[in-house]
Design a protein around this motif. Structure first.
Motif, short mmCIF file in Angstrom:
data_model
loop_
_atom_site.label_atom_id
_atom_site.label_comp_id
_atom_site.label_asym_id
_atom_site.label_seq_id
_atom_site.Cartn_x
_atom_site.Cartn_y
_atom_site.Cartn_z
N TYR A 136 0.74 -1.26 0.10
CA TYR A 136 0.13 -0.04 0.07
C TYR A 136 0.87 1.14 0.01
O TYR A 136 2.01 1.11 0.27
CB TYR A 136 -0.97 0.09 1.07
CG TYR A 136 -0.51 -0.32 2.43
CD1 TYR A 136 0.09 0.98 3.31
CD2 TYR A 136 -0.05 -1.29 3.10
CE1 TYR A 136 0.71 0.83 4.53
CE2 TYR A 136 0.29 -1.63 4.33
CZ TYR A 136 0.97 -0.40 5.03
OH TYR A 136 1.31 -0.66 6.47
N LEU A 190 -3.47 4.82 5.22
CA LEU A 190 -4.93 4.57 5.40
C LEU A 190 -5.20 3.77 6.85
O LEU A 190 -4.04 2.86 7.15
CB LEU A 190 -5.64 3.58 4.59
CG LEU A 190 -5.95 4.46 3.43
CD1 LEU A 190 -6.47 3.65 2.19
CD2 LEU A 190 -7.03 5.67 3.30
N THR A 191 -5.91 4.02 7.83
CA THR A 191 -5.74 3.42 9.11
C THR A 191 -6.20 1.78 8.88
O THR A 191 -5.62 0.92 9.50
CB THR A 191 -7.05 3.82 10.02
OG1 THR A 191 -6.72 5.40 10.34
CG2 THR A 191 -7.14 3.25 11.38
N THR A 192 -7.00 1.39 7.79
CA THR A 192 -7.15 0.28 7.50
C THR A 192 -5.96 -0.62 6.97
O THR A 192 -5.98 -1.83 7.05
CB THR A 192 -8.37 0.01 6.39
OG1 THR A 192 -7.92 0.73 5.36
CG2 THR A 192 -9.56 0.67 6.92
#
Length: 282
Positions: free
Chosen positions: A28, A268-270
């Motif tokens: 990511y 992103l936190t996810t």
């Protein structure tokens, strides 16, 4: 975490099988702001004036915001699960009675990325005629110096030259340090650069203000640059975790220490597991 997929093969009527594991590494995108430690201000150990320290080098990938020295926004990095990334935060240069010290580098490194490294801010020069050091942003020259430290491309600006009665301001990530004049005005540190990577706009990496004659306060650049002084007072330190340069001073007082740098990562936190070592602020 990395996922394993079992590939099962069936052989004839026996229905026996063989399973192989394939590791699928999720990757990511991560944005970064990497700022090195600021350089310290200077003074003459006996009689004379020093310049302001340069700000630490400044590199940013977030939201098309600029890097230091007028550089463009950089590309985000793509990281993969299972890889260890090392983050180094540079200390500021230590303030002393003499020429200023340069700041330490800050960096992000890992086996599958090109290292992101910033150069420590240049230490300031002192009277007589000592130029500032090169760095992420350059250190200001000492009293009567016609030279100043140079900044690093796409990280910061040059310091200012000294004048007959003052040092020059340290370079900032967003602006050249102001030259020291033959009077009380001028010699301020160069301003830093603002970023919204933490959610609100914060300016960092300002250059340190000059030391000078006569008495007075000479402003550091916006973004953590320490003020310089025209009295026999220690220069102000650069702001903590801003990479700001330390302020200069006169006549044996201590130049201001540079501010420590900072490394900020945004993702992103996810995608973020919450697993760290050391003591980062999440």
């Amino acid at each position: 975490t990395a996922k394993s997929v079992n590939i099962a093969g069936t052989y004839g009527d026996s229905a026996s099988s063989s399973a192989d594991s394939i590791t699928i590494a999720n990757s990511y995108s991560v944005d970064y702001l990497v700022i090195a430690g600021g350089g310290s201000g200077a003074t003459n150990p006996s009689s004379g004036v020093g310049g302001g320290g340069g700000a630490g080098g400044y590199r940013n990938s977030y939201n098309s915001e600029t890097s230091g020295g007028g550089g463009s926004s950089e590309s985000s990095i793509t990281i993969g699960n299972g890889t260890v990334y090392t983050v180094t935060v540079g200390n500021g240069g230590v303030g002393i009675s003499g020429d200023g010290n340069s700041g330490g580098i800050s960096s992000i490194s890992g086996s599958d990325i090109t290292d992101i490294t910033t150069v420590g801010g240049g230490g300031a020069g002192r009277h007589p005629s000592s130029s500032g050091s090169n760095g992420g942003s350059g250190g200001g020259g000492g009293q009567t110096s016609t030279g100043a430290g140079s900044g690093t491309a796409n990280q910061g600006y040059d310091g200012g030259t000294g004048g007959s009665s003052s040092g020059g301001g340290g370079g900032g990530a967003g602006e050249v340090g102001e030259a020291g004049p033959n009077g009380t005005a001028g010699g301020t540190g160069g301003d830093g650069v603002a970023s919204t990577i933490t959610g609100s706009s914060v300016t960092r990496a300002g250059g340190g203000g000059k030391g000078g004659y006569p008495s007075g306060t000479f402003s550091g650049g916006t973004g953590g640059g320490g003020d310089g002084y025209g009295s026999i007072t220690s220069g102000e330190a650069g702001g903590i975790n801003t990479g700001g340069g330390g302020g200069g001073t006169r006549d044996g007082a201590t130049g201001g220490s540079g501010g420590s740098g900072v490394v900020i990562l945004r993702m992103l936190t996810t995608n973020y597991s919450g697993t760290t070592t050391g003591s980062p602020t999440v």
